[in-house]
Structures are given as C-alpha cells and as structure tokens.
Design an enzyme around this catalytic site. Structure first.
Site, mmCIF file in Angstrom:
data_model
loop_
_atom_site.group_PDB
_atom_site.id
_atom_site.type_symbol
_atom_site.label_atom_id
_atom_site.label_comp_id
_atom_site.label_asym_id
_atom_site.label_seq_id
_atom_site.Cartn_x
_atom_site.Cartn_y
_atom_site.Cartn_z
ATOM 1 N N HIS A 1 32.785 29.270 -9.431
ATOM 2 C CA HIS A 1 32.231 29.091 -10.778
ATOM 3 C C HIS A 1 33.277 28.831 -11.857
ATOM 4 C CE1 HIS A 1 28.770 30.953 -8.757
ATOM 5 N NE2 HIS A 1 28.026 30.582 -9.771
ATOM 6 N N GLU B 1 32.784 33.552 -2.935
ATOM 7 C CA GLU B 1 33.087 33.373 -4.358
ATOM 8 C C GLU B 1 31.963 34.057 -5.123
ATOM 9 O OE1 GLU B 1 31.290 31.368 -6.760
ATOM 10 O OE2 GLU B 1 29.703 31.000 -5.311
ATOM 11 N N SER C 1 26.441 28.424 -5.601
ATOM 12 C CA SER C 1 25.889 29.594 -6.276
ATOM 13 C C SER C 1 24.597 30.025 -5.584
ATOM 14 C CB SER C 1 25.699 29.293 -7.771
ATOM 15 O OG SER C 1 25.479 30.477 -8.505
#
Length: 309
Positions: free
Chosen positions: A280, A213, A114
């Site tokens: 995630h 992502e 992330s």
C-alpha cells in the site's frame, strides 16, 4: 506443493478488452478515469463493468451485483483481462458465488491487491489461476508513479520474469534472515490471509514463499495475525517469507512493525526478506502470485516468473 501447478492466462495484447470491476469497496470515478487513461495508453480497451460504481455503504453494491460483474467477465470471451478498481472490503462475501468452471474454461488475467487477495486465493483454490498482485485501476499518481505503472504493464503484457529489489528506505527493510528459497509465491494482504484460515481458500503453504503486506494495522495486531498463523501450523512448512510494505502501521506503543515482523518471522528457520516495495505504500510494484519464485534474501531480491503466457 509442486513448484509450478499454475494455470497461466494469455498475456494482454494491444486491442484487448479489459473489464474494470469493483468486487470490494466503492470506488471514485475520477481515479478510475486516470486508470482508464493509463490503460488506453498501453493500447488496451478498458470497459467499466455495469456495477463498477455501485455503492452500498462500505461495499461496491450488493453481493449479487459484485458477483455478477465478475462472472460476466469470466464468461465473456471478448474480455481478456479483469482489473479490479480497488480493494477495501467485500471480496470474501462473493467468492463462493464465482463460476469456477468459466474461469477454468477461459483463464484470464486478474489483477488487484489488498482485499482482492481474497479473490486471488479463491481463484487459486478453484482454478489454480496465476494472478497479478498490483495496483487497482482507480489510479493515484502520487502513490503509484510511472515506475509503478510500468511494473503493472510489464506483469500484464509481458512474459518476462519480475525482479523486485529490497529498498533500504522501506520501513520493513530491517526484517532480514539471509538465505535463498524457491517455491510458488503465495499470499498478499496479511489480514485476508488470516481471514481465510478455516475456509476452503486457505492455501497450503508447504514449500511456498509467503508474500505478506498490510496497511493501517498497529504492531500488536500484526503480532496477533502472525501468531495466529504460527499457532494454526500454516507457517511450519514455508520455504521463505517475502515481506512487503506495512504502511501506516504505527501506534502509541514504542514498538515498530519491523521489530514485530522480525521477531515473529525470524525464528522460522527460513530466509526472510523485508524492504520489498509491494503493498500500500508509495512506489508499489507489481508481482505475479501463484507462480514459481526465488527469494534471495542475501542478495535482496525476489524473482518471480510471469503470471501470463
């Protein structure tokens, strides 16, 4: 870019000390406690960084504190791994303060994802350090079940290649351009890659397999980010694209995120493989980044060499 210019840190072994740091957003002690339990079960010795639970609004403490924890970890020979508790936001604010000489002198495993993509891109730029894109130490069993834990353990403590299979059940599974590509796997969170454009940390993606992502980004924003990368010219030389999980990315428009990804990536003339459980979503798997990989979109597999030696 040459296929393998990565610096691989030593694999973690039972008894090794790993420092849990919070370079981005503030974390929850109860989730970190679960992560500590998990790591201890692997024989590792997890230690909280001094400022791991610091908080300043949406940041895990002031920039100076977060940078100090990272640099202390890199400089301490007793610390063999640096595991981020979570992402959130804030890593970009501290990467210019990193002691890259210390990183180069004593390479260590660095794991997270992330917002941690910003840290991983900086370590790639400054030290060519191979890192581990995987769950943070603030563990949530509902999202990261035993298979996710085993995937992270393997990436940290084994030199075996990592193989991730396309899952038809993933929302991005329809994103597919057949073919095979090889090159270093570079990337992570799409937002952070785009936010690195124009900075020293934006990697040269020529010959690379780009990993993307994201979470909580409506399809039009995903379109905007991919269009930005295209217009900036950075996708012109990619060897292939590995598409992970795009979680909670729906909005009120009758356009799905998979449709946007297929349109914006499908005409690059390279293999594209969606449906990879990386990101995630539930069942997140771990992959090394910065190391050679093979994307076989026809077979539905991403095979990545180890980030450790």
């Amino acid at each position: 870019m040459p296929d393998d210019q990565a610096v691989r840190p030593p694999a973690l072994r039972p008894g090794d000390t790993v420092l849990l740091v919070s370079p981005s957003g503030p974390t929850r002690p109860e989730r970190v406690a679960r992560g500590v339990e998990l790591l201890t079960g692997w024989g590792l010795r997890p230690v909280l960084a001094p400022n791991a639970y610091a908080r300043r609004g949406y940041l895990a403490g002031d920039d100076a504190l977060r940078a100090a924890d990272l640099n202390a970890a890199f400089a301490n020979p007793a610390v063999r791994g640096v595991l981020c508790t979570r992402g959130g936001y804030g890593a970009q604010r501290v990467v210019d303060a990193l002691d890259m000489a210390a990183v180069r002198d004593d390479p260590k495993v660095v794991a997270g994802f992330s917002d941690i993509t910003a840290l991983q891109l900086a370590l790639w730029r400054g030290a060519r350090l191979a890192t581990v894109h995987g769950p943070g130490a603030a563990w949530l069993d509902e999202r990261t079940p035993p298979a996710s834990a085993e995937s992270l353990r393997t990436a940290l403590m084994s030199t075996e290649p990592v193989v991730v299979h396309r899952l038809p059940s993933e929302e991005t599974a329809p994103v597919l351009v057949p073919g095979t590509a090889t090159g270093p796997l570079i990337g992570g969170n799409l937002c952070l890659i785009v936010s690195s454009l124009g900075t020293p940390d934006m990697p040269d993606l020529t010959g690379a397999i780009l990993l993307i992502e994201d979470v909580g980004e409506p399809p039009y924003k995903v379109d905007r980010m991919l269009t930005h990368l295209r217009r900036a010219g950075v996708l012109a030389g990619v060897a292939g694209v590995a598409v992970g999980q795009f979680t909670d990315c729906a909005d009120n428009w009758a356009v799905g995120v998979a449709e946007v990804l297929a349109e914006r990536l499908g005409d690059l003339g390279v293999p594209v493989l969606g449906g990879l459980p990386i990101g995630h979503g539930v069942g997140q798997l771990t992959v090394p980044v910065g190391v050679p990989a093979t994307l076989d979109a026809t077979a539905g597999t991403l095979t990545v060499s180890s980030a450790v030696r």
